[in-house]
Design a protein around this motif. Structure first.
Motif, mmCIF file in Angstrom:
data_model
loop_
_atom_site.group_PDB
_atom_site.id
_atom_site.type_symbol
_atom_site.label_atom_id
_atom_site.label_comp_id
_atom_site.label_asym_id
_atom_site.label_seq_id
_atom_site.Cartn_x
_atom_site.Cartn_y
_atom_site.Cartn_z
ATOM 1 N N ARG A 85 0.839 -1.213 0.000
ATOM 2 C CA ARG A 85 0.000 0.000 0.000
ATOM 3 C C ARG A 85 0.863 1.247 0.000
ATOM 4 N NH1 ARG A 85 -2.162 0.493 5.556
ATOM 5 N NH2 ARG A 85 -0.011 1.224 5.774
ATOM 6 N N HIS A 116 -5.235 -2.712 -0.283
ATOM 7 C CA HIS A 116 -6.354 -2.517 0.648
ATOM 8 C C HIS A 116 -7.197 -3.788 0.749
ATOM 9 C CE1 HIS A 116 -5.770 1.627 1.651
ATOM 10 N NE2 HIS A 116 -5.933 2.074 0.417
ATOM 11 N N GLY A 129 -9.597 -3.951 3.772
ATOM 12 C CA GLY A 129 -10.251 -2.652 3.586
ATOM 13 C C GLY A 129 -11.105 -2.667 2.339
ATOM 14 N N GLU A 139 -12.099 0.869 0.870
ATOM 15 C CA GLU A 139 -10.924 1.537 0.298
ATOM 16 C C GLU A 139 -10.486 0.851 -0.989
ATOM 17 O OE1 GLU A 139 -11.223 0.404 3.342
ATOM 18 O OE2 GLU A 139 -10.584 1.905 4.827
#
Length: 667
Positions: A364, A388, A393, A396
């Motif tokens: 990331r 992500h 996530g 995201e």
């Protein structure tokens, strides 16, 4: 008589321009005009003017300044009193034959790549070197479809420009004069073989100067695609500004071209190092056949002899990735970046290698670092989405994937990420739509059609899958994989015997997922309660892919229903250790234990399954029967309440079979 406008004139293209007057003077020009030939042209033009009659002296050409007329003839466009550039259709007709299609082939005659080549002299053409590396044959195709062999006669690897020789006539494009500098905002045209559909023309502007590592490239906005590399970037008059360097750039219409002046330097910069070129040719060949070990050996020698060559480190990274050594891949990408500072490809490679090591936070951060300096990098946004995604996530990840696709709708990893997110949500319709988009974007990739069929089957749309498969040409429908997916579709449509025949036909060929075909064959036998054959087929699947938990799970199911309870229990116990959060494994373990007369253990396993997933009405029903037999009345009442909340009809039947007899005895 009124004089006619001058028509297009191109290098090595002699035309006769006649004017009908009393002396019938003819002007004969060759458009390769040096300062000397321009002077000759001016004198001839002046001579014609002296002999022109009165009517002709009143025509537009008489009053046109001679330097404009000379420029028009020199640079090849129809002019007016203001030397206006031609309309695109006229320009295209004039320059179309100046770019040819390039096709490269392997030793078996299969097409490896499509590109474009510019005619720069008689039987001489310029294209990109990287398109040619690793090919066994190079051919040029002209507008009429004539195909001729081409050969590399000079190679400027540092600038990725190669000079080809081919015995084919073509219109030689006139280069922009050295003293004419391109301006940001000036209209440009890209003349190239985009996507292998034939040479076409797209329009844009010069959007920037000073691109590339050394600030020598032209940035332009005219759309280009795969196959455009080696094509011509033209100014509004049809003159050659540069050679298109297509590398699937990130962002919308962020494209670069090498200046046309580099064309004249190719032979002077010709690489004399045949050993290095041999490595450049061998590397893509080895990558093409998937021989990571041989590619690794080649790149070890490459970086030993040429440690400062960034290309060697790039191939070293790719070799390491092919062999599953993602740590070595990361190191090689980092070294490539050190040898070629500013190489975004190296940064993207590092981020990808970190992802493959499941170092999602570092991946990331690497992607974010690229985005800071290249905010329009669709690949960086796609990698950020994957990072992500790996970290859990979901929101995201989706935002990053959407940003990548907004920048580049062809960004396959971002599409795959969106499909994966849809699958996680159980949104099968969104997954079908995602695969449908990919099939439309990449119609030649048959594997994407198989994934679409799979998505339709997951969404229980057997009819849709059947229609899709029915539209395939026989070479795909009757291939090993085509037979497999036809079998899977038949199984979903409730035709297990037909599915068995199709699966066996697939296995007689070479399906890409042989273990999966055996597993589906076993499930089809299972539906028909042909347990010995189901067990045999599923054992084959496990033998081919022993680490696949799904094949082992279904083997345990077939063993349980086929009367092999102890083996089923052993397999499910092993699976429950490695996959303790899977309710289906605990469910099957419980059933097998009950059938093996190990009821207390079976009840415990079934209860464990319901803790993980309370929404299993059949398991609650089974527990009601077991609780009644064990005299656990309170648990029986609780199980009935849970079942009634899920399936009232099943709960009523279970009540009459287990609770009502107890109540009658109590009355």
């Amino acid at each position: 008589m009124r004089a006619r406008p001058v028509t297009f004139l191109h290098e090595n293209d002699e035309r006769v321009f006649s004017r009908q007057h009393s002396n019938s003077c003819n002007l004969h020009f060759n458009s390769v005009l040096s300062s000397t030939s321009a002077t000759v042209l001016e004198r001839r033009s002046a001579g014609w003017f002296r002999h022109a009659n009165a009517a002709e002296r009143t025509s537009w050409s008489y009053y046109m300044p001679r330097h404009i007329l000379i420029a028009a003839l020199t640079f090849g466009f129809t002019v007016s009193a203001h030397a206006e550039p031609p309309i695109p259709s006229t320009l295209y007709s004039a320059v179309r034959d100046g770019v040819l299609m390039v096709r490269t082939f392997d030793g078996d005659g299969a097409v490896l790549a499509n590109a474009s080549a510019i005619a720069v002299a008689k039987e001489r053409f310029v294209t990109l070197c990287r398109v040619l590396d690793g090919s066994d044959a190079i051919r040029l195709v002209d507008a009429g479809g004539q195909t001729v062999d081409a050969f590399v006669i000079a190679r400027d690897s540092g600038r990725n420009l190669c000079l080809l020789s081919a015995s084919v006539a073509a219109r030689i494009l006139v280069k922009t004069p050295a003293d004419v500098q391109p301006r940001v905002g000036a209209r440009t045209y890209a003349l190239a073989d985009a996507l292998g559909f034939g040479v076409g023309l797209t329009e844009g502007v010069i959007s920037g100067l000073g691109g590339g590592d050394r600030g020598e490239l032209l940035q332009f906005s005219a759309p280009v695609s795969s196959g455009s590399g080696g094509g011509a970037l033209l100014d509004e008059h049809g003159r050659l500004l540069g050679v298109i360097d297509y590398r699937h750039r990130d962002g919308q219409n962020v494209n670069f071209a090498m200046p046309a002046s580099w064309v004249d330097m190719i032979q002077a910069r010709d690489d004399a190092d045949t050993a290095l070129q041999s490595m450049r040719d061998r590397a893509p060949r080895l990558a093409r056949v998937g021989d990571g070990a041989a590619l690794g050996s080649l790149t070890e020698e490459w970086i030993r002899q040429y440690p400062e060559d960034a290309d060697g480190w790039v191939w070293r990274a790719l070799a390491a990735g092919m062999q599953g050594d993602f740590v070595a891949e990361e190191k090689a990408w980092r070294q490539a970046g050190r040898q070629s500072p500013g190489m975004m490809e190296a940064g993207l490679g590092v981020a990808g290698a970190l992802l493959r090591q499941q170092r999602f936070s570092e991946a990331r951060d690497a992607a974010i670092s690229i985005i800071r300096s290249n905010p329009d990098s669709s690949r960086a946004w796609s990698l950020l989405g994957q990072a992500h995604h790996g970290n859990g996530g979901v929101d995201e990840a989706e935002a990053a994937y959407r940003r990548a696709l907004a920048l580049d709708p062809w960004q396959m990893p971002a599409h795959l990420g969106m499909v994966s997110l849809a699958g996680q949500r159980g949104d099968h319709q969104a997954a079908v739509e995602g695969w449908t988009r990919l099939v439309r974007l990449y119609p030649s990739q048959i594997d994407l059609r198989w994934r679409l069929v799979e998505a339709l089957l997951f969404s229980q749309d057997g009819a849709g899958a059947y229609r899709l498969l029915a539209r395939l040409p026989p070479e795909f429908a009757d291939s090993a994989d085509g037979l497999f997916w036809r079998g899977a579709t038949s199984a979903l449509l409730g035709r297990p015997q037909e599915a068995i025949e199709l699966f066996r036909a697939s296995l007689a060929k070479e399906p890409s997922e042989r273990a999966r075909v055996w597993a589906q064959l076993g499930k089809a036998y299972f539906v028909l309660e042909r347990f010995p054959e189901a067990i045999a087929a599923l054992r084959e699947a496990v033998k081919i892919a022993p680490v696949d938990p799904d094949h082992r799970y279904w083997l345990a199911v077939a063993l349980k229903d086929g009367g092999h309870h102890d083996e089923a229990i052993r397999i499910n116990r092993d699976l429950s250790v490695a996959h303790s959060k899977e309710p289906r494994i605990w469910r099957q373990l419980g059933y097998a234990q009950v059938l093996a007369a190990r009821v207390p253990e079976g009840i415990e396993a079934l209860e464990r399954s319901l803790v993980l997933d309370p929404g299993q009405p059949r398991v609650w029903n089974a527990l009601m029967i077991l609780y009644r037999a064990a005299g656990r009345h309170a648990d029986l009442i609780r199980a009935h309440a849970n079942l009634r909340s899920l399936d009232a009809a099943m709960a009523e039947s279970a009540y009459l079979a287990t609770i009502r007899p107890y109540e009658i005895r109590q009355e």
